[in-house]
Scaffold this motif. Structure first.
Motif, PDB file in Angstrom:
ATOM      1  N   PHE A  45     -21.469  66.864  -7.388  1.00 63.78           N
ATOM      2  CA  PHE A  45     -21.444  65.842  -6.631  1.00 63.78           C
ATOM      3  C   PHE A  45     -23.144  65.455  -6.359  1.00 63.78           C
ATOM      4  O   PHE A  45     -23.774  66.215  -6.374  1.00 63.78           O
ATOM      5  CB  PHE A  45     -20.818  66.429  -5.114  1.00 63.78           C
ATOM      6  N   ALA A  46     -22.942  64.760  -6.904  1.00 62.53           N
ATOM      7  CA  ALA A  46     -24.650  63.977  -7.225  1.00 62.53           C
ATOM      8  C   ALA A  46     -25.066  63.073  -5.104  1.00 62.53           C
ATOM      9  O   ALA A  46     -26.382  62.943  -5.376  1.00 62.53           O
ATOM     10  CB  ALA A  46     -24.637  62.658  -8.218  1.00 62.53           C
ATOM     11  N   ASP A  47     -23.514  62.427  -4.702  1.00 63.44           N
ATOM     12  CA  ASP A  47     -24.149  61.689  -3.723  1.00 63.44           C
ATOM     13  C   ASP A  47     -25.716  61.061  -3.609  1.00 63.44           C
ATOM     14  O   ASP A  47     -26.478  60.710  -3.095  1.00 63.44           O
ATOM     15  CB  ASP A  47     -24.496  63.120  -2.292  1.00 63.44           C
ATOM     16  N   ASP A  80     -29.581  66.963 -13.719  1.00 62.94           N
ATOM     17  CA  ASP A  80     -30.433  68.072 -14.140  1.00 62.94           C
ATOM     18  C   ASP A  80     -29.296  69.011 -14.322  1.00 62.94           C
ATOM     19  O   ASP A  80     -29.270  70.164 -13.908  1.00 62.94           O
ATOM     20  CB  ASP A  80     -31.646  68.823 -13.242  1.00 62.94           C
ATOM     21  N   THR A  91     -33.922  63.503 -13.714  1.00 61.50           N
ATOM     22  CA  THR A  91     -33.561  64.751 -12.828  1.00 61.50           C
ATOM     23  C   THR A  91     -33.116  65.075 -11.836  1.00 61.50           C
ATOM     24  O   THR A  91     -32.712  66.218 -11.626  1.00 61.50           O
ATOM     25  CB  THR A  91     -35.589  64.051 -11.820  1.00 61.50           C
ATOM     26  N   LEU A  92     -32.333  63.901 -11.369  1.00 62.92           N
ATOM     27  CA  LEU A  92     -31.140  64.247 -10.711  1.00 62.92           C
ATOM     28  C   LEU A  92     -29.981  64.897 -11.248  1.00 62.92           C
ATOM     29  O   LEU A  92     -28.780  65.321 -11.118  1.00 62.92           O
ATOM     30  CB  LEU A  92     -30.947  62.670  -9.854  1.00 62.92           C
ATOM     31  N   PRO A 101     -26.031  71.553 -16.614  1.00 62.22           N
ATOM     32  CA  PRO A 101     -26.172  72.249 -17.988  1.00 62.22           C
ATOM     33  C   PRO A 101     -26.222  72.057 -18.598  1.00 62.22           C
ATOM     34  O   PRO A 101     -24.998  70.664 -19.078  1.00 62.22           O
ATOM     35  CB  PRO A 101     -25.376  73.921 -17.600  1.00 62.22           C
ATOM     36  N   GLU A 133     -29.853  59.643  -2.225  1.00 54.42           N
ATOM     37  CA  GLU A 133     -30.640  59.941  -2.697  1.00 54.42           C
ATOM     38  C   GLU A 133     -31.752  59.043  -3.310  1.00 54.42           C
ATOM     39  O   GLU A 133     -31.613  57.487  -2.354  1.00 54.42           O
ATOM     40  CB  GLU A 133     -30.387  59.854  -4.594  1.00 54.42           C
TER      41      GLU A 133
END
Lengths: 199, 179
Positions: free
Chosen positions: A46-48, A78, A75-76, A80, A52
């Protein structure tokens, strides 16, 4: 409130139950989405993005910041290095990104996409369309749960389908249908030849 | 340092059927294994910097930094609880805040007041309305009801996630919860 989406069902139609599903949700984690995917062996990211800073600062002067938009999205995301998303859910961030943000977003996401990635999202075609301030969660294969979003609505950026195909790096609109609420429901797919990056 | 929060509505038939303490105090003590009678509580004013482990259920209302490993028990992070640590337990309920990776061998619940930043691995994860979560959720329905056999899987998967987590914990001391 419910929203029936005719294109949504094809997103998970061919899922092998034995295979681990990797899902990217650009929105916030909502109860229905987590509950829906609990039937699958899966990993949800979940990036939401709406909450941000990267979206609220997209109109700012990049020189005022230590990082440009691309760096911020990178950066968000990030995740694996081996991560490849099977399904991406763009609810409803595309309508809140301007052109540079859409390019940066799609470029940062590109390493985690493959030719098998299926994407579902919405867009707003015209500035005259009043975009409701809402959150979306998947409840059934063809149905979303729509919730009012708390707080002030961010500025909206309409993007016709043709424009999206130019702006989204490595992603193209495969199918689209106009919903009764004015949103364009889209199935998107990773393209072989990413659109050239123009700044 | 730690209080015991006794469950007065316990369904433990032995304790509820026991004779009054005045008449058989020794029997009451003998029949009160520490892990069956209540939950250990880290109170709201308590701060722990270290590793928490043990063999009983735990309620956290204070601050814990380090790691929490109660693989066979339940952990509840209460509304005032703040955890900057990786948490491993059989069942985990979060009413407060957690920054760290969470491994629930059976289930993880983030309540409407809960806020989590990290990666969750559990056979089943439930978010209540209003729950705040940022990170990843790894679920496997085939592991439900196989809690005894999932520890190794969760451990290895969590190790992989730990290497990519934004949240890290550095425990400098060790504390164990128990009697």
């Amino acid at each position: 409130m419910e929203l029936h989406c005719s294109l949504l069902s094809s997103l998970l139609a061919d899922v092998d139950e034995e295979r681990r599903l990797t899902v990217f949700d650009a929105g916030p984690a909502l109860p229905e989405t987590v509950e829906f995917f609990s039937q699958f062996k899966c990993r949800l990211y979940f990036a939401d993005l709406y909450d941000e800073d990267v979206l609220s600062q997209q109109d700012g002067d990049a020189s005022d910041s230590d990082m440009n938009l691309s760096d911020r999205f990178t950066t968000l995301f990030d995740y694996p290095a081996h991560t490849k998303f099977d399904v991406c859910l763009f609810w409803d961030v595309l309508s809140y990104m301007n052109e540079p943000a859409l390019r940066a977003f799609s470029q940062a996401l590109n390493p985690f996409l493959s030719s098998n990635t299926d994407i579902h999202g919405f867009s707003t075609l015209k500035a005259s369309t009043k975009l409701p301030n809402q959150l979306f969660a998947i409840e059934q294969l063809d149905r979303l749960r729509v919730r009012p979003r708390e707080g002030r609505q961010a500025p909206c950026y309409p993007h016709p389908q043709v424009e999206l195909n130019k702006l989204l790096y490595g992603i193209g609109v495969r199918k689209a249908t106009l919903l009764s609420n004015g949103l364009l429901e889209m199935l998107l797919k990773v393209t072989d030849s990413p659109a050239p990056v123009t700044r | 340092m730690f209080e015991k929060q006794r469950n007065t509505k316990s369904s433990d038939s032995k304790s509820s059927d026991s004779s009054p303490r005045e008449t058989a105090p020794s029997a009451a003590v003998a029949e009160a294994p520490h892990s069956a009678r209540g939950n250990a509580l880290i109170g709201a004013s308590i701060r722990i910097n270290g590793d928490v482990s043990g063999d009983e259920n735990l309620i956290i209302e204070g601050l814990v930094e380090g790691s929490i490993d109660l693989a066979s028990n339940e952990v509840t992070i209460g509304k005032s609880g703040r955890v900057n640590a990786d948490v491993t337990a059989k069942m985990i309920r979060i009413d407060g805040e957690v920054k760290g990776n969470i491994s629930g061998h059976e289930k993880v619940v983030i309540s409407k007041t809960g806020k989590v930043q990290g990666n969750i691995i559990a056979p089943r994860v439930t978010l209540e309305d209003g729950a705040k979560f940022r990170g990843s959720i790894d679920m496997d329905p085939s592991e439900r009801g196989l809690s005894g056999t999932t520890s190794a899987n969760i451990g290895s998967a969590n190790a992989a996630l730990n290497s990519h987590s934004e949240v890290s914990s550095a425990a400098s001391t060790s504390a164990s919860v128990g009697n």
